[in-house]
Write a protein that holds these residues in place. Structure first.
Motif, PDB file in Angstrom:
ATOM      1  N   ASP A   3       0.851  -1.188   0.000  1.00 11.11           N
ATOM      2  CA  ASP A   3       0.000   0.000   0.000  1.00 11.11           C
ATOM      3  C   ASP A   3       0.888   1.240   0.000  1.00 11.11           C
ATOM      4  OD1 ASP A   3      -1.827   2.014   0.537  1.00 11.11           O
ATOM      5  OD2 ASP A   3      -2.781   0.980   2.218  1.00 11.11           O
ATOM      6  N   VAL A   4       0.783   2.072  -1.055  1.00 13.23           N
ATOM      7  CA  VAL A   4       1.543   3.326  -1.111  1.00 13.23           C
ATOM      8  C   VAL A   4       0.594   4.516  -1.189  1.00 13.23           C
ATOM      9  CG1 VAL A   4       3.624   2.293  -2.096  1.00 13.23           C
ATOM     10  CG2 VAL A   4       1.828   3.116  -3.627  1.00 13.23           C
ATOM     11  N   SER A   5      -0.608   4.366  -0.650  1.00 13.81           N
ATOM     12  CA  SER A   5      -1.581   5.451  -0.656  1.00 13.81           C
ATOM     13  C   SER A   5      -1.160   6.553   0.311  1.00 13.81           C
ATOM     14  CB  SER A   5      -2.957   4.920  -0.268  1.00 13.81           C
ATOM     15  OG  SER A   5      -2.937   4.425   1.056  1.00 13.81           O
ATOM     16  N   GLY A   6      -1.860   7.682   0.256  1.00 14.28           N
ATOM     17  CA  GLY A   6      -1.506   8.821   1.090  1.00 14.28           C
ATOM     18  C   GLY A   6      -1.499   8.526   2.570  1.00 14.28           C
ATOM     19  N   SER A   7      -2.399   7.627   3.020  1.00 17.31           N
ATOM     20  CA  SER A   7      -2.466   7.321   4.450  1.00 17.31           C
ATOM     21  C   SER A   7      -1.220   6.589   4.946  1.00 17.31           C
ATOM     22  CB  SER A   7      -3.705   6.463   4.750  1.00 17.31           C
ATOM     23  OG  SER A   7      -3.641   5.214   4.083  1.00 17.31           O
ATOM     24  N   MET A   8      -0.428   6.026   4.019  1.00 17.28           N
ATOM     25  CA  MET A   8       0.787   5.304   4.404  1.00 17.28           C
ATOM     26  C   MET A   8       1.978   6.241   4.603  1.00 17.28           C
ATOM     27  SD  MET A   8       0.265   2.004   4.690  1.00 17.28           S
ATOM     28  CE  MET A   8       1.830   1.198   4.339  1.00 17.28           C
ATOM     29  N   ASP A   9       1.769   7.558   4.474  1.00 16.96           N
ATOM     30  CA  ASP A   9       2.860   8.514   4.623  1.00 16.96           C
ATOM     31  C   ASP A   9       3.207   8.779   6.085  1.00 16.96           C
ATOM     32  OD1 ASP A   9       4.770  10.171   3.412  1.00 16.96           O
ATOM     33  OD2 ASP A   9       3.554  11.952   3.749  1.00 16.96           O
ATOM     34  N   GLU A  10       2.302   8.412   6.991  1.00 15.37           N
ATOM     35  CA  GLU A  10       2.539   8.607   8.422  1.00 15.37           C
ATOM     36  C   GLU A  10       3.760   7.802   8.869  1.00 15.37           C
ATOM     37  OE1 GLU A  10       0.586   6.297  11.965  1.00 15.37           O
ATOM     38  OE2 GLU A  10      -0.812   7.819  11.274  1.00 15.37           O
ATOM     39  N   PRO A  11       4.583   8.349   9.763  1.00 17.66           N
ATOM     40  CA  PRO A  11       5.711   7.565  10.302  1.00 17.66           C
ATOM     41  C   PRO A  11       5.217   6.251  10.897  1.00 17.66           C
ATOM     42  CG  PRO A  11       5.907   9.864  10.931  1.00 17.66           C
ATOM     43  CD  PRO A  11       4.558   9.729  10.269  1.00 17.66           C
ATOM     44  N   GLY A  12       5.973   5.187  10.648  1.00 18.24           N
ATOM     45  CA  GLY A  12       5.569   3.874  11.142  1.00 18.24           C
ATOM     46  C   GLY A  12       4.695   3.116  10.161  1.00 18.24           C
ATOM     47  N   ARG A  13       4.555   3.624   8.955  1.00 18.03           N
ATOM     48  CA  ARG A  13       3.777   2.893   7.936  1.00 18.03           C
ATOM     49  C   ARG A  13       4.700   2.512   6.774  1.00 18.03           C
ATOM     50  NH1 ARG A  13      -2.502   5.120   8.043  1.00 18.03           N
ATOM     51  NH2 ARG A  13      -2.597   5.407  10.285  1.00 18.03           N
ATOM     52  N   LEU A  14       4.772   3.326   5.703  1.00 10.55           N
ATOM     53  CA  LEU A  14       5.557   2.922   4.550  1.00 10.55           C
ATOM     54  C   LEU A  14       7.044   2.801   4.901  1.00 10.55           C
ATOM     55  CD1 LEU A  14       5.535   2.135   1.593  1.00 10.55           C
ATOM     56  CD2 LEU A  14       5.835   4.553   0.999  1.00 10.55           C
ATOM     57  N   ASP A  15       7.546   3.672   5.773  1.00  8.48           N
ATOM     58  CA  ASP A  15       8.957   3.554   6.145  1.00  8.48           C
ATOM     59  C   ASP A  15       9.243   2.219   6.820  1.00  8.48           C
ATOM     60  OD1 ASP A  15       7.366   4.334   8.307  1.00  8.48           O
ATOM     61  OD2 ASP A  15       8.999   5.369   9.319  1.00  8.48           O
ATOM     62  N   LEU A  16       8.309   1.735   7.633  1.00  2.02           N
ATOM     63  CA  LEU A  16       8.478   0.449   8.298  1.00  2.02           C
ATOM     64  C   LEU A  16       8.343  -0.703   7.298  1.00  2.02           C
ATOM     65  CD1 LEU A  16       8.999  -0.791  11.058  1.00  2.02           C
ATOM     66  CD2 LEU A  16       6.530  -0.804  11.451  1.00  2.02           C
ATOM     67  N   VAL A  17       7.450  -0.551   6.325  1.00  2.63           N
ATOM     68  CA  VAL A  17       7.296  -1.564   5.280  1.00  2.63           C
ATOM     69  C   VAL A  17       8.599  -1.679   4.476  1.00  2.63           C
ATOM     70  CG1 VAL A  17       6.149  -2.074   3.086  1.00  2.63           C
ATOM     71  CG2 VAL A  17       4.792  -1.404   5.087  1.00  2.63           C
ATOM     72  N   LYS A  18       9.185  -0.561   4.096  1.00  2.00           N
ATOM     73  CA  LYS A  18      10.429  -0.588   3.328  1.00  2.00           C
ATOM     74  C   LYS A  18      11.560  -1.236   4.120  1.00  2.00           C
ATOM     75  CE  LYS A  18      11.414   3.221   1.027  1.00  2.00           C
ATOM     76  NZ  LYS A  18      11.549   4.675   0.682  1.00  2.00           N
ATOM     77  N   GLU A  19      11.633  -0.907   5.395  1.00  2.00           N
ATOM     78  CA  GLU A  19      12.652  -1.529   6.238  1.00  2.00           C
ATOM     79  C   GLU A  19      12.448  -3.039   6.309  1.00  2.00           C
ATOM     80  OE1 GLU A  19      14.140  -1.485  10.925  1.00  2.00           O
ATOM     81  OE2 GLU A  19      12.725   0.018  10.204  1.00  2.00           O
ATOM     82  N   SER A  20      11.182  -3.463   6.440  1.00  2.00           N
ATOM     83  CA  SER A  20      10.865  -4.889   6.549  1.00  2.00           C
ATOM     84  C   SER A  20      11.254  -5.636   5.280  1.00  2.00           C
ATOM     85  CB  SER A  20       9.368  -5.069   6.828  1.00  2.00           C
ATOM     86  OG  SER A  20       8.979  -4.423   8.023  1.00  2.00           O
TER      87      SER A  20
END
Length: 533
Positions: free
Chosen positions: A174-191
């Motif tokens: 999910d790369v939607s706007g709601s994933m911009d919050e810290p702890g969302r897309l950044d955590l997915v990329k790290e994972s």
């Protein structure tokens, strides 16, 4: 007998199960309460025998005809049976813990006690073969006549150096706007970056992103020499507009089917906050596609939730229909646990369509209640109907079911027989194994010294029940639960149990009318390390 079970109406042939073998069971490595519960092998191979019946008999539990050479003993009447598909989800506990840390109570409907319980892994005996061990134990709660009875199932662990089937993993991000919050897309990329370094050369990976539309960034690719390319694609991820989960899942399954590998573990991994706002936001369209590919290609779905606002119910429905599992990650430590420590090691399945049936003895049991598993219910007569869906369990995993049981005054003898039935992942041959517990195993007090494993299971169940507004027999109140969790953490050195104690205290501050503590648990032998993680 009064049977205390709150269950939905019987479904049709499909059951919502769980899979991916131990992906997220946080661990619990203390020996369980020694007050009973041995494991008896009752494999349902040709010429073998099935689970032992309760002494009072009754009608048979299964509706299907026995296989040639397969003997079946009678089982108790339906009111004395409890049947469910195995579940290894843990997302409910992870999300509740984050919600409480932010000063909010989780929605009661999002609290699933079995996921709290299964977030900690007891040190049940492991079988020598590819089946299950079955362990039963229990103790008195302190409320007249009531005990907790625990059914513990475990599979043999994975040998990290041994051969395993290759994995074909399609990540739908999910790369939607709601994933911009810290702890969302950044955590997915790290994972994803962590996982890319842990997969084997012969494994395959694909990557699909979605916002308003879906895009395939990486078709199914052997890891081999492509690790650098995989890292580049992961690092390029950035957020966009709205959330069209339907487009993401549809495209993800298109890619998974196109890259399907015979003999491999084929899986779609959905990483999202599950806050769909465009496309088919009602799950039925997506569910139909997930079920179709599961049946035809054996592609399962694993849902990984992120974000302070998370569509728990939506993700749960998707993973259930895809014979999958859900977990929730809120920080780097949890991401590492899932994507480094567990996912690569648990690709290999130990059991398909696994179900459990617990038969209570009417001569000793007045009433019983299964704590949780409401959406894992299986009709009693479908236990041996292998067309009815069950859970998929992998190497090194444990599954725990906890019952509140009121025994008859003065009665002695067998209390319950638990049977697990599963299909061999390769041959689909059915197997069964059973364990029993009697009244003599229920003489110890739940909070007596030396029962840390059973106490931790009880703490998590009572905690979840309190968040749902329940009234489990023997509940000592949140303050006492926190003190007992702290005592176990002190004896074991477990950070995850200390986190549990903190979450219970946070809930105590938010829930009104909590009872006073009965006092801290007794001290026991000190242990080093973190046996629960």
């Amino acid at each position: 007998m009064e049977r205390q079970k709150t269950r939905p109406a019987r479904r049709g042939g499909l059951r919502f199960p769980a899979v991916i073998a131990g992906l997220v069971a946080a661990g619990l490595a203390v020996t369980g309460c020694g007050a009973g519960g041995d494991s008896a092998d009752s494999s349902a191979r040709e010429g073998g025998r099935t689970a032992p019946a309760a002494p009072d008999g009754g009608r048979a539990a299964g509706t299907g005809a026995p296989r040639e050479g397969e003997q079946r003993a009678p089982s108790p009447a339906p009111d004395y049976l409890s049947t469910f598909a195995l579940d290894v989800d843990t997302a409910s506990y992870g999300y509740a813990r984050r919600t409480l840390a932010e000063g909010r109570l989780p929605e009661p409907a999002s609290v699933r006690p079995e996921e709290f319980v299964n977030s900690f892994r007891p040190d049940y005996p492991r079988p020598a073969d590819d089946g299950f061990s079955v362990t039963l134990d229990g103790a008195r709660t302190g409320q007249a006549g009531w005990s907790l009875v625990r059914v513990g199932l475990a599979t043999r662990g994975a040998d990290r150096g041994a051969e395993r089937p290759p994995a074909a993993l399609t990540f739908v991000v999910d790369v939607s706007g709601s994933m911009d919050e810290p702890g969302r897309l950044d955590l997915v990329k790290e994972s994803l970056g962590l996982l890319a370094d842990r997969l084997r050369e012969d494994d395959s990976i694909a990557l699909v992103t979605f916002s308003a539309e879906a895009e395939t960034l990486l078709p199914m690719t052997r890891v081999g020499a492509a690790r650098g390319r995989i890292h580049e694609v992961v690092e390029s991820l950035g957020t966009s507009s709205s959330t069209n989960v339907e487009a993401g899942v549809r495209t993800g399954y298109d890619v998974a089917v196109a890259g399907h590998r015979a003999g491999a573990t084929n899986r779609v991994v959905l990483l999202s906050d599950a806050l769909a706002n465009t496309g088919a936001t009602e799950a039925e369209t997506i569910l139909a596609r997930i079920e179709e590919e599961r049946r035809e290609y054996g592609i399962t779905l694993f849902g990984v939730g992120v974000g302070s606002e998370y569509g728990d119910a939506f993700m749960e429905r998707l993973a259930d229909r895809g014979d999958g599992q859900t977990t929730y990650i809120a920080d780097s430590a949890q991401a590492r646990k899932v994507f480094v420590d567990q996912l690569p090691a648990h690709v290999e399945l130990r059991a398909r369509d696994a179900k459990a049936q617990v038969a209570f003895d009417r001569r000793t049991v007045e009433k019983f209640r299964l704590i949780g598993y409401e959406n894992r219910d299986v009709a009693d007569e479908d236990f041996r109907d292998d067309r009815v869906d069950g859970g998929e369990i992998g190497a090194g995993h444990t599954v725990t079911a906890l019952y509140a049981v009121k025994t008859r005054a003065g009665a002695t003898g067998p209390v319950a027989t638990a049977t697990v039935r599963w299909l061999d992942p390769a041959t689909r041959a059915p197997h069964e194994r059973s364990g029993t517990v009697a009244t003599g195993a229920l003489t110890a007090g739940l909070w007596d010294a030396g029962h840390d494993s059973l106490q931790l299971t009880a703490i998590t169940a009572y905690f979840a029940d309190a968040l749902r507004g329940g009234d489990l027999p023997g509940d000592p109140g949140l303050r006492a639960l926190a003190e007992r969790a702290d005592a176990i953490a002190g004896r074991s050195g477990s950070a995850v149990v200390r986190e549990l104690a903190a979450a219970v205290r946070q809930a105590e501050g938010l829930l009104p009318g909590e009872r006073e503590s009965e006092g801290p648990a007794g001290e026991g032998e000190l242990r080093s390390g973190d046996p629960y993680s």
